[in-house]
Design a protein around this motif. Structure first.
Motif, short mmCIF file in Angstrom:
data_model
loop_
_atom_site.label_atom_id
_atom_site.label_comp_id
_atom_site.label_asym_id
_atom_site.label_seq_id
_atom_site.Cartn_x
_atom_site.Cartn_y
_atom_site.Cartn_z
N THR A 135 0.86 -1.17 0.00
CA THR A 135 0.00 0.00 0.00
C THR A 135 0.90 1.23 0.00
O THR A 135 2.12 1.13 0.23
CB THR A 135 -0.91 0.03 1.23
OG1 THR A 135 -0.09 0.14 2.42
CG2 THR A 135 -1.76 -1.24 1.33
N THR A 136 0.31 2.37 -0.24
CA THR A 136 1.10 3.61 -0.24
C THR A 136 1.77 3.81 1.11
O THR A 136 2.95 4.19 1.19
CB THR A 136 0.18 4.81 -0.56
OG1 THR A 136 -0.44 4.60 -1.82
CG2 THR A 136 0.98 6.10 -0.59
N GLN A 137 1.02 3.53 2.18
CA GLN A 137 1.57 3.71 3.52
C GLN A 137 2.69 2.72 3.81
O GLN A 137 3.72 3.08 4.39
CB GLN A 137 0.46 3.56 4.57
CG GLN A 137 0.92 3.91 5.99
CD GLN A 137 -0.23 3.89 6.97
OE1 GLN A 137 -1.33 3.47 6.66
NE2 GLN A 137 0.03 4.37 8.19
N SER A 138 2.51 1.45 3.40
CA SER A 138 3.54 0.44 3.67
C SER A 138 4.81 0.73 2.88
O SER A 138 5.92 0.55 3.38
CB SER A 138 3.01 -0.96 3.35
OG SER A 138 2.86 -1.15 1.95
N LEU A 161 5.82 3.72 1.88
CA LEU A 161 6.45 4.87 2.52
C LEU A 161 7.20 4.45 3.77
O LEU A 161 8.33 4.89 4.02
CB LEU A 161 5.38 5.92 2.86
CG LEU A 161 5.88 7.18 3.57
CD1 LEU A 161 6.91 7.91 2.71
CD2 LEU A 161 4.71 8.12 3.90
N ARG A 162 6.59 3.55 4.55
CA ARG A 162 7.25 3.07 5.77
C ARG A 162 8.51 2.29 5.42
O ARG A 162 9.53 2.39 6.10
CB ARG A 162 6.28 2.22 6.58
CG ARG A 162 6.79 1.84 7.97
CD ARG A 162 5.72 1.15 8.79
NE ARG A 162 4.63 2.05 9.10
CZ ARG A 162 4.63 2.92 10.10
NH1 ARG A 162 5.71 3.01 10.88
NH2 ARG A 162 3.60 3.69 10.33
N LEU A 165 4.72 8.72 11.10
CA LEU A 165 5.52 8.14 10.02
C LEU A 165 6.98 8.58 10.08
O LEU A 165 7.85 7.96 9.49
CB LEU A 165 4.92 8.53 8.67
CG LEU A 165 3.63 7.81 8.27
CD1 LEU A 165 3.10 8.35 6.95
CD2 LEU A 165 3.86 6.31 8.16
#
Length: 759
Positions: free
Chosen positions: A9-12, A14-15, A201
């Motif tokens: 996902t976008t969040q994963s 980025l992380r 984040l």
């Protein structure tokens, strides 16, 4: 269990990118420090880090492991460079080692990782944590004499881990570095405690690095002793031109291809790097929050390709590394993107931004590593290992201490050796389960073989067989065994055919496979032979039931093969007792009394109310040879409670609506309820009400036992002749115990059955 549960996902992503950035910042000085400690060019460590991140990261099946130059290989690298005479000849050995690792991966040698004891893996994690704490304290305070990636107890500067700490008391610290280090550590701890910051984040280590750079630039204006000198900063080689940068690359000396020493070095690198990789990979998998499994054989050939590539362009050997992996996991990485990104950043920054990297203080990076070390060697881990007993705790501690006081490789080998000794000792001491069972037909020594019985277990098994007293029986049970060593089979045959007859010991075999050429003989599994059953008195049968109930309560029932028992008996009557009980599902008769197939007739009637059908069944059982009729009620009877509350009209009985035929049962139970009892029941607390319900159940069971004799002339006659006994009992559904309510003097010939013992 699947090995890949990652959804991008976008969040994963980025992380992962942020995690890769943190790993890059930590890996940078480690790559340089390990190369320096190995006696190799500084740039060779960076090459290994770049290839480990990008090439191995792409090929690896691990989500969280990070590959780079290995601290555990520093002594081997330094020794082989000196032995081969040149770094270029050593690079050829690295290529050969990589080829061998590829071969190990192809033949699935990674499966060996399944045999690494968990105590050693956890000891490795804790040891890395302790070493990070001990090694990073000097760097945190600005004492940077020892390379930051160096992990051995004896250091290249001829100090050791503890003497380096003592140097701090001699004043070998830097004032500006101390401030940066302490502030960095405090910020990391605060960030981890404050939930809004922890869940953000923005990773704390990134802020720490920027804080270190900013304070370093500020302190440079103050001059000594605040100015952070280059020896306290990251030191990436800086090239002034493309040609100078390309000059950092080294290539293998293929003229040494026929040199046997090169192949010995290559084999050494392959074996040690593979061992470290498998151990570190397993350790990092245990840290993974999603508990994903990494394919070890795939990791071996991925590492092999990485080492071939590194050797071809001047890199030192690499392995999966716990430090980078744990930093990666702590930073929140979810996939291999972080490892690949960290390698890409190493390449980009080393090529384009070396000057800026050289402004990062080592003390702020030491704070990150020190906190990582605390998480790896947390007090919680030590408490957990202690609670698991000495067979886990001692190998764990030996591994930890050995790694701290030697180096990673020697410490792991010592830990594995100690763990193997403990495993062998455990197998030698407890290869089998011995149960001394006292049956009516005599004592049976029941020997239950373990899942794997090797030649190492021969002495223990022989000792157990020799424990069988003269004239007894031995049952050797192999039903739960997958493998039996030929030496063990030979021992069993010799004991059965030669030794046992001399001592008049009967040997029964159970569960042996056809290929072992040992035929099963299961007569010793039966509780008692039929001819012996016919000699039992009613009191002896009651003792059999009492002893069986004791085994049930203690959780040590006799181990019978019920299917074979049924086949062996055929139509031969075997029942010793008839149990007359209610229909409650909590009273499984064969379990409660630990009975075998056909040991008892069971007659079930709601409420234990004797009638023509129930008494007829008991009469048939008596004619068929049973010696005891046991009328058994139980505590917490709903029918008894319903009878009482109906008489007082204090309950709701919707659940009994439509059960018209149950009315006679309740009426029979009501005879056992005394009027004075009813007057006090309604005003009692619930616990005392239950006690009074059980009292009524006792009276009702005793009355039912008396009625059985009154309603059957045949049973009454057999009782008078002493051929059959009638007894009453109450089963406690909470404790599982049987309470005998009848007077035992009315049942003659009592013979107590000795207890079974387990070891």
């Amino acid at each position: 269990m699947t090995t890949d549960t990652t959804r991008f996902t976008t969040q994963s992503i980025l992380r992962d990118l942020l995690s890769g950035l943190i790993v890059f910042l930590v890996a940078l000085p480690l790559c340089l420090g390990i190369a320096l400690a190995s006696g190799a060019p500084l740039f060779s460590g960076l090459i290994a880090g770049i290839i480990g991140g990008v090439v191995v990261g792409i090929l690896s099946g691990s989500h969280t492991s990070v590959t780079g130059p290995a601290a555990g290989l520093t002594a081997i690298v330094a020794g082989q460079i000196a032995n081969l005479g040149s770094f270029e000849a050593f690079l050829l050995a690295v290529v050969i080692g990589g080829v061998l690792q590829i071969a190990l991966g192809i033949v699935k040698a990674g499966a060996l990782s399944a045999f690494f004891p968990s105590s050693v893996i956890k000891g490795l994690l804790a040891a890395i944590g302790v070493i990070l704490i001990l090694k990073q304290i000097p760097h945190l305070l600005g004492h940077d004499k020892d390379p930051q990636g160096e992990m051995s107890f004896v250091q290249p500067d001829h100090e050791n881990t503890f003497s380096e700490l003592l140097k701090l008391f001699e004043g070998e610290i830097h004032q500006g570095a101390i401030v940066i280090g302490i502030l960095s550590l405090g910020l990391l701890i605060l960030w981890d405690k404050f939930k809004p910051l922890k869940k953000s984040l923005v990773p704390a280590p990134l802020i720490v690095v920027f804080l270190g750079i900013g304070l370093g630039q500020l302190f440079s204006r103050f001059g000594p002793p605040w100015d952070i000198e280059s020896s306290h900063l990251v030191q990436v080689p800086v090239a002034n031109s493309v040609n100078e940068f390309l000059g950092f690359l080294k290539f293998p000396d293929f003229s040494q291809i026929l040199n046997p020493a090169v192949y010995i070095a290559g084999i050494t690198i392959a074996v040690v790097a593979s061992l470290e990789t498998l151990l570190n990979l397993d350790a990092v998998d245990k840290l993974d929050r999603k508990q994903r499994l990494s394919p070890p054989s795939r990791e071996l050939w991925a590492q092999g390709i990485g080492n071939v590539a590194a050797g071809l362009i001047g890199g030192i050997p690499m392995t999966s590394v716990v430090i980078r992996g744990s930093v990666n996991i702590n930073a929140g990485a979810e996939s291999k993107i972080s490892a690949i990104f960290h390698g890409a950043l190493l390449l980009i920054c080393v090529v384009a931004l070396p000057t800026y990297l050289n402004t990062i203080p080592l003390s702020c990076l030491a704070a990150i590593l020190l906190l990582t070390g605390y998480k790896l060697a947390s007090p919680k881990l030590f408490k957990q290992m202690w609670s698991e007993g000495k067979y886990q705790f001692i190998p764990f501690m030996v591994t930890l201490v050995a790694i701290v006081f030697t180096d990673l490789l020697i410490g792991i080998l010592i830990g594995l050796a100690i763990s193997v000794i403990f495993i062998l000792n455990s197998n030698l001491r407890r290869p089998i389960r011995r149960i001394r069972e006292q049956h009516l037909g005599g004592e049976v020594l029941h020997i239950e073989l373990a899942n794997q019985v090797s030649f190492l277990n021969r002495a223990a098994l022989e000792s157990a067989l020799r424990e069988a007293p003269q004239g007894t029986r031995v049952l050797i049970d192999a039903r739960r065994t997958d493998y039996i060593d030929p030496d063990i089979l030979s021992l069993i045959r010799e004991f059965k055919n030669v030794t046992a007859p001399v001592y008049n010991v009967q040997v029964g075999l159970l569960g042996f496979r056809d290929k072992y050429l040992l035929q099963d003989s299961v007569e010793t599994v039966d509780f008692a032979p039929q001819e012996l059953r016919e000699q039992l008195t009613p009191a002896q049968v009651l003792d059999v039931l009492i002893e069986g109930n004791r085994r049930y309560v203690e959780g040590h029932p006799l181990d019978r093969d019920l299917r074979r028992q049924a086949d062996a008996n055929g139509d031969t009557p075997r029942a010793m007792a008839a149990i007359f009980t209610g229909i409650d599902s909590r009273t499984p008769i064969e379990l409660i009394f630990d009975l075998g197939m056909g040991d008892a007739y069971v007659v079930r009637i709601p409420g234990n109310v004797p009638g023509p059908r129930a008494v007829g069944g008991l009469e048939f059982a008596c004619i068929d040879g049973v010696k005891l009729i046991l009328v058994m009620g139980h505590t917490g009877s709903r029918l008894v409670k319903t009878t009482i509350e109906r008489a007082l009209a204090i309950g709701h009985f919707d659940e009994l609506s439509g059960c018209n035929n149950l009315e006679p049962v309740l009426s029979e139970i009501a005879v056992s309820v005394e009027p004075d009892f009813l007057r006090t029941y309604a005003h009692l607390p619930e616990t005392e009400k239950q006690q009074m319900v059980d009292q009524v159940a006792r009276r009702h069971v005793l009355r039912s036992a008396k009625q059985v004799e009154e309603l059957s002339p045949i049973i009454r006659c057999l009782v008078a002749e002493g051929k059959v006994g009638v007894a009453a009992a109450l089963y406690d559904v909470e404790t599982g115990q049987i309470e005998i309510l009848s007077d035992r003097h009315d049942i003659s010939g009592s013979l107590a059955i000795p207890s079974s013992t387990h070891r």
